[in-house]
Motif scaffolding. Structure first.
Motif, PDB file in Angstrom:
ATOM      1  N   HIS A  27       0.824  -1.207   0.000  1.00  0.00           N
ATOM      2  CA  HIS A  27       0.000   0.000   0.000  1.00  0.00           C
ATOM      3  C   HIS A  27       0.863   1.265   0.000  1.00  0.00           C
ATOM      4  O   HIS A  27       0.346   2.382  -0.039  1.00  0.00           O
ATOM      5  CB  HIS A  27      -0.902  -0.023   1.245  1.00  0.00           C
ATOM      6  N   GLN A  54      -6.901   2.059  -3.780  1.00  0.00           N
ATOM      7  CA  GLN A  54      -6.808   0.935  -2.848  1.00  0.00           C
ATOM      8  C   GLN A  54      -7.347   1.364  -1.486  1.00  0.00           C
ATOM      9  O   GLN A  54      -7.467   2.552  -1.210  1.00  0.00           O
ATOM     10  CB  GLN A  54      -5.344   0.539  -2.628  1.00  0.00           C
ATOM     11  N   VAL A 100      -8.680  -2.398  -5.026  1.00  0.00           N
ATOM     12  CA  VAL A 100      -7.906  -3.374  -4.263  1.00  0.00           C
ATOM     13  C   VAL A 100      -8.199  -3.133  -2.791  1.00  0.00           C
ATOM     14  O   VAL A 100      -8.062  -2.014  -2.296  1.00  0.00           O
ATOM     15  CB  VAL A 100      -6.395  -3.229  -4.510  1.00  0.00           C
TER      16      VAL A 100
END
Ligand SMILES: Nc1ncnc2c1ncn2[C@@H]1O[C@H](COP(=O)(O)OP(=O)(O)OP(=O)(O)O)[C@@H](O)[C@H]1O
Ligand SMILES: [Mg+2]
Lengths: 235, 234
Positions: B50, B75, B149
């Motif tokens: 991340h 994400q 995601v």
């Protein structure tokens, strides 16, 4: 003993009747201290928040410096401001010595480090808590600052109150730069010092009662906001 | 954003290497479950994916590019320990929506909260919620952003059976929506239920990356076998 009892009852009647002379002094005190606090907050909130939010070389030095300034004895601050504002000093031409403005300057110098240091501590703690979440969301630094200040608002109010409490009870600095001139720069603390030495205990006591009342009120508010802060933070 | 290709990834913490040269690739949407003993580096791996931690060497490529802000915004990472603002439950949800300039009225927000069964506490302080409720609020916040995601770090660790089931349903919904889910869990039966493939991490190394059925029926490494059967993994 007779004298004391008399002084006390006279003092209470002065407070009770909102004696004009008494109120003039109280009002000046409050005005000077509130102005000083507002200026200290304008400087100290952003500075403290910036120190709490960011990491840069020299940051630690600034923190140590601010903490050291926090411990400055008021008379020393008074002396330094006096030197700056005296005729021979760099700001002598402003003719500010022995004016309420001079007292505001001295109190601002005194409490800005306190506001900055406390704000830094509060913001840093909250920032550590929120940091990864903010990074994950890709929030702009301005938004980070706004969010931290908002979420720490109850704690920051207690900082402002602590600054006010310190300012209004302070005597050493304002007596040097204000001079305790009747109707011009006489505030509660300096008046108490003077009237006590003159033996006019009634006025001194009356001011003392009001000062104590203010201090108690400020403390009660601090406690109230602190518990609000705690309950919004945790359970 | 897929495929995700991780090449020779290394990360060293204050006390030594934590991720020690990891290679794997995730090609399809679906649920990748990450398993491994405490301290294996699962949470660190998610943070690296991340972009919250900087890699020391190697690379992480999301569809050919390294992670940047635009990609990270697509994400969402659900932290092992949820980070909640000192605000109400609803305000926590509003906050993330506002940051992404997603306008949502009260009803939309309450609907989102009802997905994690928190609509009845919408106006309570988020910090007053129980551990499991906090986890669910954090999940609702992540879902509100409609990420492509979704990185979930033990999202069901402190949940009761009903909430666990709810999370698994949400995970399945996400997969049906073509969201890539990377899901850390220690719960073997839960992993069984949600996993398409399993990544087994041990001391900062990927010992296995196989389909779920292979992993649970014929684990290749002794460490994975021991982990699955509840023996001490060395
Ligand atoms: N930000 C960090 N910087 C440096 N070291 C870290 C950091 N976060 C965790 N570590 C260390 O890395 C190791 C792996 O931690 P990690 O949190 O990834 O384990 P985990 O696999 O998620 O374990 P658990 O199952 O207990 O959640 C630990 O030894 C931890 O002390
Ligand atoms: Mg972890």
């Amino acid at each position: 003993m007779q004298d004391f009892a008399e002084s006390f009852s006279l003092a209470f009647s002065l407070v009770w009747s909102f004696d004009a002379h008494l109120m003039e002094i109280v009002w000046l005190s409050v005005r000077v201290s509130i102005t000083a606090v507002i200026i200290a907050l304008i400087i100290g909130f952003p500075l403290g928040a910036a120190l709490g939010m960011t990491r840069f070389p020299g940051r630690q030095v600034i923190i140590v410096l601010v903490n050291a300034l926090m411990g400055l004895p008021p008379v020393v601050v008074g002396l330094l401001v006096y030197i700056m504002l005296s005729n021979a000093g760099p700001f002598g031409w402003l003719r500010l010595l022995y004016s309420p403005t001079a007292m505001i300057i001295a109190q601002t110098v005194l409490i800005t480090p306190i506001v900055t240091a406390l704000t830094r501590e509060i913001v840093e703690q909250l920032h550590q808590e929120y940091d990864e979440f903010f990074k994950s969301l890709c929030i702009s630094p301005g938004q980070v600052l706004a969010t931290l200040l908002w979420d720490a608002r109850y704690n920051l109010i207690t900082v402002a109150l602590a600054g006010f409490g310190r300012a209004i009870a302070e005597v050493g600095a304002v007596i040097i730069v204000g001079g305790n001139i009747n109707h011009l720069t006489r505030v509660m603390t300096t008046a108490i010092a003077l009237e006590t030495s003159k033996g006019d205990l009634a006025l001194a006591l009356a001011l003392g009662i009001i000062l104590m009342g203010l201090a108690l009120a400020v403390n009660a508010l601090v406690m109230g906001f602190r518990s609000t802060a705690r309950s919004t933070a945790f359970g | 954003m897929l495929p995700l290709i991780v090449e020779n990834l290394r990360f060293t913490g204050q006390h030594g290497p934590i991720i020690k040269g990891v290679n794997f690739s995730l090609n399809d949407a679906g649920v990748t479950v990450v398993m491994g003993p405490n301290g294996a580096g699962k949470s660190v791996l998610l943070r690296l994916l991340h972009g919250l931690l900087k890699v020391n060497s190697g690379q992480i490529l999301w569809n050919g590019t390294g992670l940047n802000e635009a990609l990270r915004k697509r994400q969402s990472l659900l932290f092992q320990r949820p980070v909640l603002l000192r605000r109400s439950v609803l305000a926590n949800l509003r906050f993330v929506l506002k940051q992404r300039h997603i306008s949502a009225d009260d009803e939309t927000c309450l609907n989102l909260l009802s997905r994690v069964q928190l609509d009845h506490v919408a106006y309570r302080s988020a910090r007053h919620l129980s551990g499991g409720e906090q986890q669910r609020l954090a999940l609702a916040r992540s879902l509100a952003l409609k990420p492509e995601v979704l990185l979930m770090d033990e999202p069901a660790a402190s949940l009761d059976p009903v909430s666990t089931k709810m999370i698994e349903t949400i995970v399945r919904d996400q997969r049906a929506n073509n969201t890539k889910v990377i899901f850390v869990t220690h719960d073997v039966s839960q992993a069984h239920r949600v996993a398409d493939d399993v990544l087994f991490l041990h001391h900062g190394e990927v010992l296995e990356h196989t389909s779920a059925s292979t992993f649970f029926e014929q684990p290749q490494s002794t460490q994975a076998r021991q982990y699955l059967s509840g023996e001490i993994v060395v």
